[in-house]
Write a protein that holds these residues in place. Structure first.
Motif, mmCIF file in Angstrom:
data_model
loop_
_atom_site.group_PDB
_atom_site.id
_atom_site.type_symbol
_atom_site.label_atom_id
_atom_site.label_comp_id
_atom_site.label_asym_id
_atom_site.label_seq_id
_atom_site.Cartn_x
_atom_site.Cartn_y
_atom_site.Cartn_z
ATOM 1 N N LEU A 44 0.839 -1.202 0.000
ATOM 2 C CA LEU A 44 0.000 0.000 0.000
ATOM 3 C C LEU A 44 0.873 1.251 0.000
ATOM 4 O O LEU A 44 0.571 2.242 -0.676
ATOM 5 N N ARG A 45 1.959 1.199 0.758
ATOM 6 C CA ARG A 45 2.882 2.340 0.802
ATOM 7 C C ARG A 45 3.569 2.527 -0.551
ATOM 8 O O ARG A 45 3.758 3.655 -1.005
ATOM 9 N N MET A 46 3.956 1.423 -1.187
ATOM 10 C CA MET A 46 4.590 1.519 -2.503
ATOM 11 C C MET A 46 3.635 2.165 -3.498
ATOM 12 O O MET A 46 4.025 3.048 -4.278
ATOM 13 N N THR A 47 2.383 1.753 -3.471
ATOM 14 C CA THR A 47 1.385 2.324 -4.380
ATOM 15 C C THR A 47 1.243 3.824 -4.153
ATOM 16 O O THR A 47 1.132 4.608 -5.109
ATOM 17 N N THR A 48 1.257 4.233 -2.902
ATOM 18 C CA THR A 48 1.141 5.647 -2.558
ATOM 19 C C THR A 48 2.362 6.434 -3.035
ATOM 20 O O THR A 48 2.236 7.549 -3.565
ATOM 21 N N LEU A 49 3.541 5.860 -2.846
ATOM 22 C CA LEU A 49 4.770 6.516 -3.306
ATOM 23 C C LEU A 49 4.723 6.753 -4.815
ATOM 24 O O LEU A 49 5.065 7.846 -5.296
ATOM 25 N N GLY B 165 21.399 -10.260 0.822
ATOM 26 C CA GLY B 165 21.795 -11.293 1.760
ATOM 27 C C GLY B 165 20.632 -12.168 2.201
ATOM 28 O O GLY B 165 20.524 -13.327 1.818
ATOM 29 N N VAL B 166 19.731 -11.579 2.994
ATOM 30 C CA VAL B 166 18.617 -12.358 3.539
ATOM 31 C C VAL B 166 17.285 -12.046 2.865
ATOM 32 O O VAL B 166 16.267 -12.671 3.180
ATOM 33 N N GLY B 167 17.266 -11.080 1.954
ATOM 34 C CA GLY B 167 16.010 -10.757 1.270
ATOM 35 C C GLY B 167 14.933 -10.286 2.217
ATOM 36 O O GLY B 167 13.759 -10.633 2.076
ATOM 37 N N PHE B 168 15.330 -9.460 3.191
ATOM 38 C CA PHE B 168 14.392 -9.020 4.228
ATOM 39 C C PHE B 168 13.663 -7.762 3.772
ATOM 40 O O PHE B 168 13.916 -6.656 4.234
ATOM 41 N N TYR B 169 12.764 -7.938 2.825
ATOM 42 C CA TYR B 169 11.931 -6.848 2.328
ATOM 43 C C TYR B 169 10.730 -7.455 1.628
ATOM 44 O O TYR B 169 10.678 -8.672 1.398
ATOM 45 N N THR B 170 9.774 -6.631 1.282
ATOM 46 C CA THR B 170 8.561 -7.107 0.614
ATOM 47 C C THR B 170 8.679 -6.925 -0.888
ATOM 48 O O THR B 170 8.908 -5.803 -1.365
ATOM 49 N N LYS B 171 8.520 -8.005 -1.614
ATOM 50 C CA LYS B 171 8.524 -7.910 -3.075
ATOM 51 C C LYS B 171 7.354 -7.027 -3.526
ATOM 52 O O LYS B 171 6.216 -7.222 -3.111
ATOM 53 N N TYR B 172 7.666 -6.033 -4.372
ATOM 54 C CA TYR B 172 6.688 -5.048 -4.838
ATOM 55 C C TYR B 172 6.098 -4.232 -3.687
ATOM 56 O O TYR B 172 5.034 -3.634 -3.820
#
Length: 265
Positions: free
Chosen positions: A119-124, A146-153
């Motif tokens: 939702l934040r990505m869409t707003t950005l 390294g650990v991929g600690f994020y949300t895809k899209y």
């Protein structure tokens, strides 16, 4: 690390990229965390317009206040910075109400946490399109590669990544050099997606310095059998996340059709 030269290099890279892309400036989500604080300061140093979005979704008050305090610091030090606050809590709650129930409720929690980031990505990107801005990513090297600690899209959906070649400890070094507020530097890293006080270390099971060590050992070709005790435990944690999140870190797979199948018969 030659901190001053690294900062100048990133700032020049940001400005050069935006200029060549014929874009007007940058937009970034400011969370009150170290990565978004450093990235926003680097963008501000370009002198180009920087829109800081503060987008709470059932956010703890101390996280919101840290974010707003940082934005105030940016505005005091850079003329090109401005802020817009968007309360996404009602949007998030409306979406939850519209979604059907699931059999395994626990499987819903991670999905909803990622939904916050998306939702934040869409707003950005809404504001980026209106202003002809670039969405600046806040991921560091350990998280992104390294650990991929994020949300895809989610927080992984950006136009450019200024600090993705910096380890987390290096991000802290730059934060101190830039004069980032001590409350941000001293705060435990958190993704802020759960509506509680859990930290990144609580979720992962290892600190960022430990993960940086494991990332280095993995790059050197080490295996879990090369270690014992806590080192072995951390290395196993790192490898588990690294393998499980390859789908985020590797390019999207493309089904390449054999040329003979595409030829007209």
């Amino acid at each position: 690390m030659q901190t001053e030269k690294v900062v100048d290099y990133i700032v020049n890279w940001l400005k050069d990229y935006a200029t060549k892309a014929n874009m007007n400036g940058f937009v970034i989500g400011v969370s009150g965390g170290i990565d978004s604080a450093v990235t926003s300061a680097l963008c501000a140093k370009t002198g180009l317009p920087l829109l800081c979005l503060e987008m709470p979704i059932h956010q703890a008050e101390y996280q919101v206040s840290r974010a707003l305090n940082h934005i105030d610091w940016l505005k005091t030090n850079f003329d090109s910075v401005y802020v817009t606050q968007i309360n996404l809590t009602p949007v998030f709650d409306s979406l939850i109400a519209a979604l059907p129930p699931v059999v395994k409720e626990e499987s819903r929690f991670m999905s909803l946490a990622n939904t916050r980031a998306r939702l934040r990505m869409t707003t950005l990107y809404y504001f980026a399109a209106i202003n002809k801005y670039l969405v600046a990513g806040t991921g560091n090297k350990v998280e992104d590669f390294g650990v991929g600690f994020y949300t895809k899209y989610g927080d992984g959906g950006v136009d450019l990544s200024p600090i993705a070649d910096l380890l987390k400890t290096e991000v802290y070094t730059i934060a101190k050099y830039l004069g980032i507020n001590s409350e941000i530097i001293e705060a435990a890293p958190t993704d802020g997606l759960w509506g509680d006080d859990r930290t990144d270390e609580d979720q992962i099971g290892a600190s960022y310095p430990e993960l940086e060590w494991a990332m280095k050992m993995d790059a050197e070709g080490k295996t879990k059998d090369d270690f014992s005790g806590r080192e072995k435990e951390v290395f196993i944690i790192y490898k588990r996340y690294n393998q499980a999140n390859k789908h985020k870190m590797n390019p999207i797979p493309i089904c390449e059709i054999p040329a003979e199948l595409l030829q007209k018969r």
